[in-house]
Enzyme design. Structure first.
Site: not given
Length: 393
Positions: A288, A292
């Site tokens: 990932d 964020s």
């Protein structure tokens, strides 16, 4: 140039023992003992690397990276930066699948594709998913099927968000329709046509996926849910999904706050699933990267923000072996062969004759990265980047 790695302990990811490996024209050309004595001297320039005391295994396949940046949940200033080439290579990642996330307005598929092509030019392999968190899907052409068939780098759609306050609050009929579009696109183009699913922390967990399977003719393998280690309950639900034949993915990027709140480290999640009898071919880890990592309060307001790291994937692999006792073949498979197979990347995630020459040389004891090759080119040596992105210092 030919490159010959001699006397190296090879995991392809299956254990192959001590062999020599010859690399030529960006591919693995030969694997056998004593290749040096079998190669006729014809004036070809050859680099010979002594692999004694080292492990060799495939370069990592990272199935979820926000290569063009992500985030933005806290305003424009919280948009995360794009991935640099060395963010991947210094972490042993030689193949990335780029995606959009929450923001598909200021982050576009055109920009995602441009970044993917840039990274490919700089030296690693890149693929992408069309779409983003939301449905109806954002596409480059008229629909998901056309994007997958006609745009080389698109291999699926995602990451579509479910069980999350940032999702489109989908009905199963909407998810079934887009999954069928992706499936047909994959069948016609010979690609995976996979549906990457972002699973949030809602109590509904994987309910929408189960409902979509029950109400349609779609196989359980059509969906590829990620963030399954978000909490213990979701991990249990993921194990049940896997035991029905599905794939599940664990996220390596995390922070202390997430762990305190119940997130299961990716390496532990991998170990737990293997211990429960799930096959490693159904289990993957991804970084990932450049996403964020938002922290929301009970009212859904953003109260903290960090950025995902591609390098976390190699760290999770190390942790799986060194701290949680996962066998090295299974640990390697979870970040190489498993994602490559389910994404139908036939030349990735393995070391065999004809496969792309993406590989890592690491120490035997602590699995420390020493060298990283992507498409036959040495990108990292001695833990330092030999090749940097165009705008990296």
């Amino acid at each position: 140039m030919l490159t010959l790695i001699t006397n190296v302990e090879l995991y392809a990811p299956a254990a192959m023992g001590e062999v020599d490996v010859l690399v030529a024209d960006k591919r693995i050309a030969a694997i056998a003992p004593d290749l040096k004595n079998k190669i006729t001297a014809d004036g070809t320039i050859m680099e010979i690397i002594d692999g004694r005391g080292k492990l060799m295994f495939p370069g990592l396949v990272d199935s979820l990276v926000h290569i063009s940046g992500g985030g933005g949940e806290g305003g424009f200033h919280t948009r995360t930066p794009q991935m640099n080439l060395t963010d991947a290579t210094l972490g042993g990642v030689t193949t990335v699948i780029g995606v959009l996330g929450t923001d598909a307005t200021t982050r576009t598929l055109s920009d995602l594709l441009a970044k993917a092509h840039a990274l490919e030019t700089e030296g690693i392999s890149t693929y992408c998913h069309t779409g983003s968190y939301q449905l109806p899907a954002r596409t480059v052409l008229d629909n998901v099927t056309d994007d997958i068939i006609l745009i080389d780098k698109f291999i699926g759609i995602g990451e579509i968000a479910i069980a999350d306050h940032r999702s489109s609050q989908l009905r199963s009929s909407e998810l079934m329709r887009v999954a069928s579009e992706a499936r047909v696109g994959g069948m016609i183009s010979g690609k995976a046509g996979i549906v990457s699913i972002h699973v949030g922390d809602s109590d509904s967990m994987l309910y929408l996926l189960h409902e979509s399977i029950e109400k349609s003719d779609l196989p359980v393998t059509q969906f590829y849910p990620t963030h399954i280690n978000r909490n213990g309950a979701l991990l249990e639900a993921g194990m049940e999904w896997a035991k029905q034949g599905g794939y599940i993915d664990f996220t390596a990027s995390t922070n202390e706050k997430f762990i305190e709140e119940g997130e299961v480290p990716a390496a532990k999640a991998l170990a737990d699933c293997l211990d429960s009898g799930v096959a490693v071919s159904q289990l993957t880890m991804s970084s990932d990267g450049n996403a964020s990592l938002p922290v929301f309060d009970d009212a859904g307001e953003l109260v903290g923000l960090e950025v995902g790291r591609v390098g976390s994937l190699y760290e999770a692999f190390q942790e799986a072996v060194l701290e949680y006792g996962v066998g090295i073949v299974d640990a390697i498979s979870s970040v190489t062969l498993s994602p490559a197979q389910l994404l139908k990347l036939k030349h990735k995630g393995r070391i065999e004759v004809g496969a792309d020459a993406d590989f890592i040389l690491a120490t035997k004891d602590r699995l420390l990265l020493e060298q990283v090759y992507a498409k036959g080119r040495c990108m990292v040596r001695g833990g330092k980047a030999l090749v940097k992105g165009t705008f990296e210092n």
